[in-house]
Design an enzyme around this catalytic site. Sequence first.
Site, mmCIF file in Angstrom:
data_model
loop_
_atom_site.group_PDB
_atom_site.id
_atom_site.type_symbol
_atom_site.label_atom_id
_atom_site.label_comp_id
_atom_site.label_asym_id
_atom_site.label_seq_id
_atom_site.Cartn_x
_atom_site.Cartn_y
_atom_site.Cartn_z
ATOM 1 N N HIS A 133 0.822 -1.202 0.000
ATOM 2 C CA HIS A 133 0.000 0.000 0.000
ATOM 3 C C HIS A 133 0.864 1.263 0.000
ATOM 4 C CE1 HIS A 133 -3.191 2.651 2.040
ATOM 5 N NE2 HIS A 133 -3.570 2.450 0.798
ATOM 6 N N HIS A 164 -0.806 10.881 -2.313
ATOM 7 C CA HIS A 164 -2.141 10.430 -1.899
ATOM 8 C C HIS A 164 -3.177 11.544 -1.761
ATOM 9 C CE1 HIS A 164 -5.333 9.281 0.933
ATOM 10 N NE2 HIS A 164 -5.270 8.118 0.312
HETATM 11 O O1 G3P Z 1 -6.573 1.191 -3.171
HETATM 12 C C1 G3P Z 1 -6.709 0.883 -1.828
HETATM 13 C C2 G3P Z 1 -6.560 2.101 -0.953
HETATM 14 O O2 G3P Z 1 -5.371 2.749 -1.290
HETATM 15 C C3 G3P Z 1 -7.708 3.062 -1.068
HETATM 16 O O3 G3P Z 1 -7.719 4.032 -0.085
HETATM 17 O O4 G3P Z 1 -7.329 6.271 0.814
HETATM 18 O O5 G3P Z 1 -5.539 4.585 0.945
HETATM 19 O O6 G3P Z 1 -6.139 5.614 -1.233
HETATM 20 P P1 G3P Z 1 -6.628 5.175 0.101
HETATM 21 CA CA CA Z 2 -4.756 4.483 -2.691
#
Ligand code: G3P
Ligand code: CA
Length: 225
Positions: A6, A48
């Site tokens: 992630h 992000h």
């Molecule tokens: O794609 C999974 C996750 O990254 C979605 O949430 O807020 O971490 O981008 P976020």
């Molecule tokens: Ca994401």
Amino acid sequence: MLKIGHRGAMGYEPENTLASFKKALNLGVDMVELDVYVLKTGELVVIHDDRVDRTTNGQGYVADKTFAEIRSLDAGKGEKIPTLNEVFNLIDRKVPINIELKGAGTAGPVAKLIGEYISEHGWTNDDFLVSSFNHRELKKFKDLKPTIRIGALITGIPIGYAEFAQKLGAYSLNPSLEFISQEYVDDAHKRGLKVLVYTVNEKDDIKKMMELGVDGLFSNYPDRI
Ligand code: G3P
Ligand code: CA
């Protein structure tokens, strides 16, 4: 069970930086996930939030910045905010890349860049998975690049469970851990969709997800999976 790093491996290195993606590769992930925006000067950058404030020493909206302004910022431990090209070059087809379309107007430039890596650098459709919470942007991308897999991100439980993802022509339903259930997972599987759950960091949650039979997990600590 796919181990998806992630924002790289954000539990260990500053999120969405080259250091984070290198760490994810070293941890043996099956895929890396990242987030993209388009700058005022047109470049695709990996970050992000819609603002630079949380993850850098700067202030303001990403979309209002020039490339020079973005590159002057420290994204943590002296890392820079990378361009999407730089992350592609670092990953170099070692694992597929999940590109999350965060900013408005990302579908077109991402489709163009993926097209270039396929036609000029020998990459294939399977090297990519494109996702978004913005299903209108995702549909735009799908219309531009129908052969690239898409993942429908969602928080909450839609009335028709995974029906919306099937209608989008998605490869995967990407639901939040908070709203997962056996019925939701089974519905997605019956529709031929993979289920990739975010963001799963705790060992008891990882175990629970394995019992539900999901196909992959986004984790800040992908080595825990
Ligand atoms: O794609 C999974 C996750 O990254 C979605 O949430 O807020 O971490 O981008 P976020
Ligand atoms: Ca994401």
